[in-house]
Design an enzyme around this catalytic site. Structure first.
Site, PDB file in Angstrom:
ATOM      1  N   LYS A 279      -9.213 -12.626  12.458  1.00 21.88           N
ATOM      2  CA  LYS A 279      -9.865 -13.156  11.077  1.00 21.88           C
ATOM      3  C   LYS A 279      -9.425 -14.589  10.535  1.00 21.88           C
ATOM      4  O   LYS A 279      -8.122 -14.742  10.845  1.00 21.88           O
ATOM      5  CB  LYS A 279      -9.366 -12.024  10.124  1.00 21.88           C
ATOM      6  CG  LYS A 279      -9.852 -12.306   8.842  1.00 21.88           C
ATOM      7  CD  LYS A 279      -9.392 -11.520   7.472  1.00 21.88           C
ATOM      8  CE  LYS A 279      -9.470 -12.146   6.116  1.00 21.88           C
ATOM      9  NZ  LYS A 279      -8.788 -11.266   5.041  1.00 21.88           N
TER      10      LYS A 279
ATOM     11  N   GLY B 192      -6.722 -10.631  -4.248  1.00 28.11           N
ATOM     12  CA  GLY B 192      -5.574  -9.773  -4.892  1.00 28.11           C
ATOM     13  C   GLY B 192      -5.893  -9.435  -6.394  1.00 28.11           C
ATOM     14  O   GLY B 192      -5.210  -9.125  -7.066  1.00 28.11           O
TER      15      GLY B 192
ATOM     16  N   ALA C 124     -11.961  -9.197   0.116  1.00 31.93           N
ATOM     17  CA  ALA C 124     -11.021  -9.700  -1.241  1.00 31.93           C
ATOM     18  C   ALA C 124     -11.629  -9.467  -2.572  1.00 31.93           C
ATOM     19  O   ALA C 124     -12.864  -9.553  -2.520  1.00 31.93           O
ATOM     20  CB  ALA C 124     -10.867 -11.227  -1.150  1.00 31.93           C
ATOM     21  N   GLY C 125     -10.981  -8.958  -3.375  1.00 33.63           N
ATOM     22  CA  GLY C 125     -11.374  -8.903  -4.716  1.00 33.63           C
ATOM     23  C   GLY C 125     -11.668  -7.215  -5.043  1.00 33.63           C
ATOM     24  O   GLY C 125     -11.986  -6.977  -6.292  1.00 33.63           O
TER      25      GLY C 125
ATOM     26  N   ASN D 236      -6.824  -4.881   0.746  1.00 34.26           N
ATOM     27  CA  ASN D 236      -5.373  -4.889   1.051  1.00 34.26           C
ATOM     28  C   ASN D 236      -4.775  -4.305  -0.168  1.00 34.26           C
ATOM     29  O   ASN D 236      -4.500  -3.268  -0.479  1.00 34.26           O
ATOM     30  CB  ASN D 236      -4.581  -5.935   1.807  1.00 34.26           C
ATOM     31  CG  ASN D 236      -3.444  -5.611   2.078  1.00 34.26           C
ATOM     32  OD1 ASN D 236      -2.519  -6.757   2.356  1.00 34.26           O
ATOM     33  ND2 ASN D 236      -2.860  -4.568   1.673  1.00 34.26           N
ATOM     34  N   THR D 237      -4.801  -5.527  -1.068  1.00 36.48           N
ATOM     35  CA  THR D 237      -4.085  -5.120  -2.604  1.00 36.48           C
ATOM     36  C   THR D 237      -4.788  -3.861  -3.376  1.00 36.48           C
ATOM     37  O   THR D 237      -3.808  -3.275  -3.944  1.00 36.48           O
ATOM     38  CB  THR D 237      -4.175  -6.726  -3.484  1.00 36.48           C
ATOM     39  OG1 THR D 237      -3.812  -7.505  -2.812  1.00 36.48           O
ATOM     40  CG2 THR D 237      -3.555  -6.523  -4.451  1.00 36.48           C
TER      41      THR D 237
END
Length: 256
Positions: free
Chosen positions: A98, A159, A185-186, A207-208
């Site tokens: 990635k 995040g 993301a997001g 992830n987050t």
């Protein structure tokens, strides 16, 4: 129902890709990965101290079960990202990588020009590249033309948990780029993941959204189910939107 997708030479069942940062412990990381049902797990190489004593996040990823996806989080130039992935290669990791090249430390928005530059060089060196980029059609087309296996446009800042801020841009990318589109993301909750799948994206990376939940393991399961529901809704084909009401029951034969 058998519903797989292809990433290069790999045939995958899970459409959820998960990260390994921000968890309270390695045990929680492992449990969340298992609950997610993911087949691909990404790790930020620059955030692992390979000289430390004791187990690291690499030790909780069973390489016989999961595809390890090293990433270049924290890199701000093309050269820095390329050096990081050469390290991954030297450590015996897979050629699937990635690519992240950050352009702004406050928003963590990607540097699209540097990303295209790095991706072009890495593909020529034999890497299978999954690049994180803005939800910009032209950038995505350039990355696909450079030979990337997929493109990974953001849904919102890294995040942030804001969900998909511009579904119109994602639709344009989906309609005009031939490689798999992976939202990256997001994503903040399961409904965000479902929306990405309903649009027709091949997968979602997060992830987050899992790690920062009050119960990360339960959220990992929720994200898995959200992905599955959104994908089934996409395959089923939603009803047309209408401006006015349309009764569920036919009016013919009503008793007056």
């Amino acid at each position: 129902m058998s519903d797989t997708w292809t990433l290069g030479s790999r045939t995958l069942r899970s459409r959820l890709i998960v990260g390994t940062g921000k968890y309270a412990s390695l045990e929680q990381t492992k449990a969340a990965i298992e609950a997610s049902g993911a087949e691909i797990v990404t790790v930020a190489l620059r955030r692992i101290d390979l000289t430390q004593k004791g187990p690291t996040v690499l030790d909780v990823i069973d390489r016989s079960r999961y595809i390890l996806l090293p990433n270049t989080a924290g890199c701000y130039t093309a050269d820095e990202a390329i050096r990081t992935l050469h390290l991954a290669r030297e450590l015996g990791m897979d050629e699937l990588v990635k690519l992240e090249v950050i352009g702004d430390p406050k928003t963590l928005f990607p540097d699209n020009a540097a990303t295209v530059e790095a991706a072009t060089r890495l593909v020529k060196e034999g890497f299978s590249v999954l690049p994180y980029c803005s939800d910009d059609l032209i950038t995505c087309k350039r990355l696909a033309d450079a030979g990337c296996l997929a493109v990974m446009p953001l849904a919102a800042p890294i995040g942030s948990g804001l969900g998909i801020r511009n579904p119109h841009n994602l639709r344009l990318i989906l309609d005009n780029v031939s490689v798999p589109i992976i939202v990256d993301a997001g994503v903040g909750t399961a409904s965000d993941a479902a929306v990405a799948m309903e649009l027709g994206c091949a997968a979602v990376l997060m992830n987050t959204g899992i790690a920062a939940a009050q119960n990360p393991v339960l959220m990992a399961e929720a994200m898995r189910l959200g992905i599955e529901a959104g994908r089934k809704a996409f395959l089923a084909g939603r009803m047309p939107r209408k401006d006015y009401a349309n009764a569920s029951s036919p009016s013919a034969g009503l008793i007056e």
